[in-house]
Design an enzyme around this catalytic site. Structure first.
Site, mmCIF file in Angstrom:
data_model
loop_
_atom_site.group_PDB
_atom_site.id
_atom_site.type_symbol
_atom_site.label_atom_id
_atom_site.label_comp_id
_atom_site.label_asym_id
_atom_site.label_seq_id
_atom_site.Cartn_x
_atom_site.Cartn_y
_atom_site.Cartn_z
ATOM 1 N N CYS A 307 0.817 -1.225 0.000
ATOM 2 C CA CYS A 307 0.000 0.000 0.000
ATOM 3 C C CYS A 307 0.847 1.271 0.000
ATOM 4 C CB CYS A 307 -0.991 -0.002 1.156
ATOM 5 S SG CYS A 307 -0.275 -0.292 2.783
ATOM 6 N N ASP A 431 -7.535 5.322 -1.700
ATOM 7 C CA ASP A 431 -7.155 4.098 -0.994
ATOM 8 C C ASP A 431 -6.360 3.164 -1.908
ATOM 9 O OD1 ASP A 431 -7.014 1.807 0.570
ATOM 10 O OD2 ASP A 431 -9.019 2.090 1.411
ATOM 11 N N HIS A 433 -5.480 0.200 -1.293
ATOM 12 C CA HIS A 433 -5.774 -1.205 -1.009
ATOM 13 C C HIS A 433 -6.786 -1.809 -1.991
ATOM 14 C CE1 HIS A 433 -4.473 0.634 2.830
ATOM 15 N NE2 HIS A 433 -3.810 -0.491 2.971
#
Length: 474
Positions: A307, A431, A433
């Site tokens: 990440c 994000d 992820h």
């Protein structure tokens, strides 16, 4: 609210593209004769743009315009006094585009922007009504020693007009700008001429701050940006622009909204979101373009450990697309190797699946891009709610994406909505992820790019924020 507004919301861009063949013969190869022949060839092309043989055809549409023939237009439904905005109604929308619009229409707010009408530049080879004999080719043979010069000029002219501007007036403007572009191509070609070697002049469009808008600059193809600094400095002086921000590097060229990005990454998905409403609140956003980098891209399975690498890649894409750096976005191994090179990691770190954090991101930005960063330390997540002023100041002055790492998670902060009076705050989070396809609707609807409240952060975990700083360069 402090948000970016598009300067073309009440206007339309007419863009004319098309190849013009540049061909000339040099009887002598001395510098003076070469310059003379090149100048005459460009002048002839300029005359052809102003002749009745010049034609604009609407891309993906049935409209044909003769701009120098008293603005003769086909079909008859369109007249010289027809507003330019009606041209877009004649463009055929592909089935794929229609399906995309249908799928994103439901809940996704359309990104603000202007309408672009694309026209193709063409030249008639014969004139209607000419005697039949005039159309019969005649061949002659001449034996002489000469040098033949040939290149294709990538004509690309764009003008911004009001929606209600008539096609006739807009075409007059286009012809004038096309003529100016050919003259600028002549200047650049002669300036970079080496013997009989001719560099192709390349037109690029740049969106400058108010009041300049969209301007076109011609650069010689194949010449690096680093070799064009004098030309860029002159442009900064011409448009009264500061010398600490790149405006005219090739990476800064304006990307027209109807053109896809070839690398497959999504750009600026946050522009499709609705801003949160806070009492006396303002919105402070990342400035410029970035690419969305997340898990599982580039054929790399980094799910569960990459990440921070992906957040770093998003930051690197911002510096690349704003023209601050020329290098491509680094891969995971290049990031790891940079950390080994600066002495932060052992050689065995390269090729591993080990995490990195904000401090490592700061080191890599400095090593690979020459970019410095500030680190904001937060002892526990609950303190992030009081960092509105610092983050707002960052997005106003620097405007770069912010990497935040805490525990085993990393995210990218693209902006904040913050009320100075109440202290209420929301964070615009990208994000890394996410593991799916480049589906804009899914990403925005499911919150992979979205506004989050203070509860988004682990209230007891510590966080480090990496705030990259803009280099002061032209």
């Amino acid at each position: 609210m402090v948000v970016d507004t598009h300067p073309f919301d009440s206007s339309i861009i007419l863009r004319v593209k098309g190849p013009l063949e540049f061909k000339c013969l040099f009887d002598k190869t001395d510098a003076l004769n070469i310059q003379k022949v090149i100048s005459k060839t460009f002048e002839a092309l300029c005359c052809s743009i102003k002749s009745e043989s010049c034609v604009f055809t609407l891309c993906d549409g049935p409209v044909v315009i003769w701009p120098n023939k008293d603005v003769h237009i086909s079909p008859e439904d369109i007249t010289p006094n027809t507003p330019c905005q009606e041209l877009s109604q004649w463009t055929k929308i592909s089935e794929q585009e229609s399906l995309h619009k249908k799928s994103t229409k439901k809940k996704t707010k359309k990104c603000s922007g202007n309408t672009v009408v694309n026209l193709q530049l063409m030249m008639e080879t014969t004139r209607p009504g000419a005697p039949h004999s005039a159309q019969v080719p005649v061949f002659t043979q001449t034996v002489q020693t000469s040098h033949f010069g040939s290149m294709t000029l990538p004509i690309d002219c764009a003008v911004c007009v009001s929606l209600g501007e008539t096609i006739q007036n807009a075409c007059l403007h286009l012809v004038e700008e096309l003529s100016n572009q050919i003259n600028e191509m002549k200047r650049v070609t002669l300036q970079h001429l080496k013997g009989t070697s001719i560099l192709v002049p390349e037109p690029l469009h740049f969106l400058l701050p108010h009041p300049h808008g969209l301007v076109t600059v011609v650069y010689p193809a194949g010449v690096l940006d680093s070799q064009l600094q004098t030309a860029r400095q002159a442009l900064h002086q011409k448009y009264d622009l500061p010398n600490d921000t790149p405006y005219f590097r090739r990476a800064n060229a304006y990307h027209f909204p109807n053109e896809p990005y070839r690398d497959g990454y999504l750009r600026n998905p946050h522009l499709w979101l609705t801003h949160p409403t806070l009492e006396n609140g303002k919105v402070y956003l990342v400035q410029g373009l970035y690419s969305y980098h997340h898990y599982m891209q580039d054929r790399i399975d980094d799910n569960g450990w990459g990440c921070a690498y992906r957040s770093l890649q998003t930051i690197c894409s911002w510096f690349q697309q704003q023209g601050y750096v020329d290098r491509s976005v680094p891969s995971h191994k290049e990031i790891q190797q940079a950390l080994v090179d600066v002495g932060d990691k052992q050689a065995s770190f390269v090729g591993s699946r080990q995490w990195i954090g904000s401090i490592e991101v700061q080191a890599v930005l400095n090593e690979l891009l020459g970019v410095t960063s500030k680190i904001l330390f937060v002892s526990q997540g609950s303190e992030l709610a009081s960092k509105g002023r610092e983050l707002a100041s960052h997005f106003i002055t620097e405007g770069t994406p912010v990497m935040i790492g805490g525990g085993v998670l990393a995210h990218t902060i693209l902006g904040v909505a913050w009320s100075e009076t109440t202290g209420e705050i929301r964070y615009l989070i990208l994000d890394p992820h996410y593991t799916g396809a480049e589906d804009l609707q899914l990403i925005t609807e499911k919150g992979w790019c979205g506004w989050k409240g203070p509860e988004f952060w682990d209230q007891t975990a510590y966080y480090n924020l990496c705030l990259p700083q803009r280099p002061k360069v032209i």
